[in-house]
Design a protein around this motif. Structure first.
Motif, PDB file in Angstrom:
ATOM      1  N   UNK A 120       0.829  -1.203   0.000  1.00  0.00           N
ATOM      2  CA  UNK A 120       0.000   0.000   0.000  1.00  0.00           C
ATOM      3  C   UNK A 120       0.867   1.258   0.000  1.00  0.00           C
ATOM      4  N   UNK A 121       2.108   1.136   0.459  1.00  0.00           N
ATOM      5  CA  UNK A 121       2.995   2.293   0.509  1.00  0.00           C
ATOM      6  C   UNK A 121       2.680   3.217   1.669  1.00  0.00           C
ATOM      7  N   UNK A 122       2.168   2.637   2.736  1.00  0.00           N
ATOM      8  CA  UNK A 122       1.783   3.430   3.908  1.00  0.00           C
ATOM      9  C   UNK A 122       2.136   2.628   5.142  1.00  0.00           C
ATOM     10  N   UNK A 123       2.808   3.258   6.075  1.00  0.00           N
ATOM     11  CA  UNK A 123       3.091   2.611   7.353  1.00  0.00           C
ATOM     12  C   UNK A 123       2.415   3.443   8.423  1.00  0.00           C
ATOM     13  N   UNK A 124       1.489   2.825   9.120  1.00  0.00           N
ATOM     14  CA  UNK A 124       0.660   3.538  10.089  1.00  0.00           C
ATOM     15  C   UNK A 124       1.508   4.178  11.180  1.00  0.00           C
ATOM     16  N   UNK A 125       2.610   3.547  11.562  1.00  0.00           N
ATOM     17  CA  UNK A 125       3.464   4.090  12.607  1.00  0.00           C
ATOM     18  C   UNK A 125       4.082   5.434  12.260  1.00  0.00           C
ATOM     19  N   UNK A 126       4.087   5.793  10.986  1.00  0.00           N
ATOM     20  CA  UNK A 126       4.666   7.063  10.562  1.00  0.00           C
ATOM     21  C   UNK A 126       3.669   8.215  10.644  1.00  0.00           C
ATOM     22  N   UNK A 127       2.401   7.907  10.844  1.00  0.00           N
ATOM     23  CA  UNK A 127       1.377   8.943  10.866  1.00  0.00           C
ATOM     24  C   UNK A 127       1.182   9.486  12.273  1.00  0.00           C
ATOM     25  N   UNK A 128       0.858  10.746  12.356  1.00  0.00           N
ATOM     26  CA  UNK A 128       0.621  11.377  13.652  1.00  0.00           C
ATOM     27  C   UNK A 128      -0.861  11.653  13.819  1.00  0.00           C
ATOM     28  N   UNK A 129      -1.231  12.070  15.010  1.00  0.00           N
ATOM     29  CA  UNK A 129      -2.623  12.416  15.274  1.00  0.00           C
ATOM     30  C   UNK A 129      -3.079  13.543  14.352  1.00  0.00           C
ATOM     31  N   UNK A 130      -2.186  14.441  14.013  1.00  0.00           N
ATOM     32  CA  UNK A 130      -2.525  15.534  13.112  1.00  0.00           C
ATOM     33  C   UNK A 130      -2.837  15.005  11.717  1.00  0.00           C
ATOM     34  N   UNK A 131      -2.064  14.021  11.268  1.00  0.00           N
ATOM     35  CA  UNK A 131      -2.298  13.421   9.952  1.00  0.00           C
ATOM     36  C   UNK A 131      -3.645  12.705   9.895  1.00  0.00           C
ATOM     37  N   UNK A 132      -4.007  12.054  10.987  1.00  0.00           N
ATOM     38  CA  UNK A 132      -5.196  11.205  11.003  1.00  0.00           C
ATOM     39  C   UNK A 132      -6.480  11.942  11.348  1.00  0.00           C
ATOM     40  N   UNK A 133      -6.382  13.024  12.073  1.00  0.00           N
ATOM     41  CA  UNK A 133      -7.581  13.706  12.538  1.00  0.00           C
ATOM     42  C   UNK A 133      -8.053  13.076  13.843  1.00  0.00           C
ATOM     43  N   UNK A 134      -8.756  13.834  14.645  1.00  0.00           N
ATOM     44  CA  UNK A 134      -9.126  13.397  15.992  1.00  0.00           C
ATOM     45  C   UNK A 134      -9.979  12.126  16.001  1.00  0.00           C
ATOM     46  N   UNK A 135     -10.989  12.060  15.149  1.00  0.00           N
ATOM     47  CA  UNK A 135     -11.909  10.920  15.190  1.00  0.00           C
ATOM     48  C   UNK A 135     -11.212   9.615  14.803  1.00  0.00           C
ATOM     49  N   UNK A 136     -10.503   9.611  13.690  1.00  0.00           N
ATOM     50  CA  UNK A 136      -9.819   8.404  13.229  1.00  0.00           C
ATOM     51  C   UNK A 136      -8.718   8.022  14.209  1.00  0.00           C
ATOM     52  N   UNK A 137      -7.963   8.997  14.721  1.00  0.00           N
ATOM     53  CA  UNK A 137      -6.891   8.711  15.668  1.00  0.00           C
ATOM     54  C   UNK A 137      -7.437   8.044  16.925  1.00  0.00           C
ATOM     55  N   UNK A 138      -8.551   8.551  17.442  1.00  0.00           N
ATOM     56  CA  UNK A 138      -9.147   7.976  18.651  1.00  0.00           C
ATOM     57  C   UNK A 138      -9.548   6.519  18.420  1.00  0.00           C
ATOM     58  N   UNK A 139     -10.163   6.239  17.293  1.00  0.00           N
ATOM     59  CA  UNK A 139     -10.586   4.867  16.993  1.00  0.00           C
ATOM     60  C   UNK A 139      -9.368   3.972  16.778  1.00  0.00           C
ATOM     61  N   UNK A 140      -8.362   4.473  16.088  1.00  0.00           N
ATOM     62  CA  UNK A 140      -7.145   3.705  15.850  1.00  0.00           C
ATOM     63  C   UNK A 140      -6.467   3.330  17.163  1.00  0.00           C
ATOM     64  N   UNK A 141      -6.348   4.281  18.062  1.00  0.00           N
ATOM     65  CA  UNK A 141      -5.730   4.007  19.361  1.00  0.00           C
ATOM     66  C   UNK A 141      -6.597   3.034  20.162  1.00  0.00           C
ATOM     67  N   UNK A 142      -7.910   3.188  20.101  1.00  0.00           N
ATOM     68  CA  UNK A 142      -8.798   2.252  20.787  1.00  0.00           C
ATOM     69  C   UNK A 142      -8.636   0.834  20.279  1.00  0.00           C
TER      70      UNK A 142
END
Length: 118
Positions: free
Chosen positions: A85-107
């Motif tokens: 996919x050319x994407x590594x989730x560990x490289x993304x920050x909360x700013x990249x993901x947005x609050x809603x997606x980041x919260x669900x991802x961390x959950x």
């Protein structure tokens, strides 16, 4: 008393490991438009083609969320899938993901309890 003799603080999610995972999966499935009952994400054959097509149709935050879900469902294929996919989730920050997606991802990550390996 100093830090060496004190018991470590526990995160409230520590007690929820495994128990709340279905709730977070449900919320994630809603965000990436998966059928709500779908728990298995197939990364072989026709399932892989469908997953890659869905990944390309999503914006980066939702793509990261679906990629994480696919990696949790198929840990043995996680490295390959992230490379494909050319994407590594560990490289993304909360700013990249947005609050809603980041919260669900961390959950999802906080409550994931892998199946015991045989």
């Amino acid at each position: 008393m100093n830090a060496i003799t004190q018991a470590p603080q526990r995160c409230p999610l520590d007690q929820a490991t495994g128990r709340d995972f279905p709730r977070w999966w449900h919320r994630a499935a809603q965000l990436v438009d998966l059928p709500l009952g779908q728990r298995d994400l197939d990364v072989t054959g026709a399932g892989l083609a469908q997953l890659l097509k869905r990944l390309q149709a999503l914006d980066t935050p939702r793509r990261a969320l679906l990629l994480t879900m696919a990696c949790l469902a198929n840990p043995q294929r996680a490295a390959w899938l992230q490379t494909e996919v050319g994407l590594h989730v560990g490289q993304l920050t909360a700013t990249d993901l947005g609050a809603e997606v980041f919260q669900v991802l961390v959950g999802l990550l906080a409550t994931f309890h892998p199946a015991p390996s045989n």
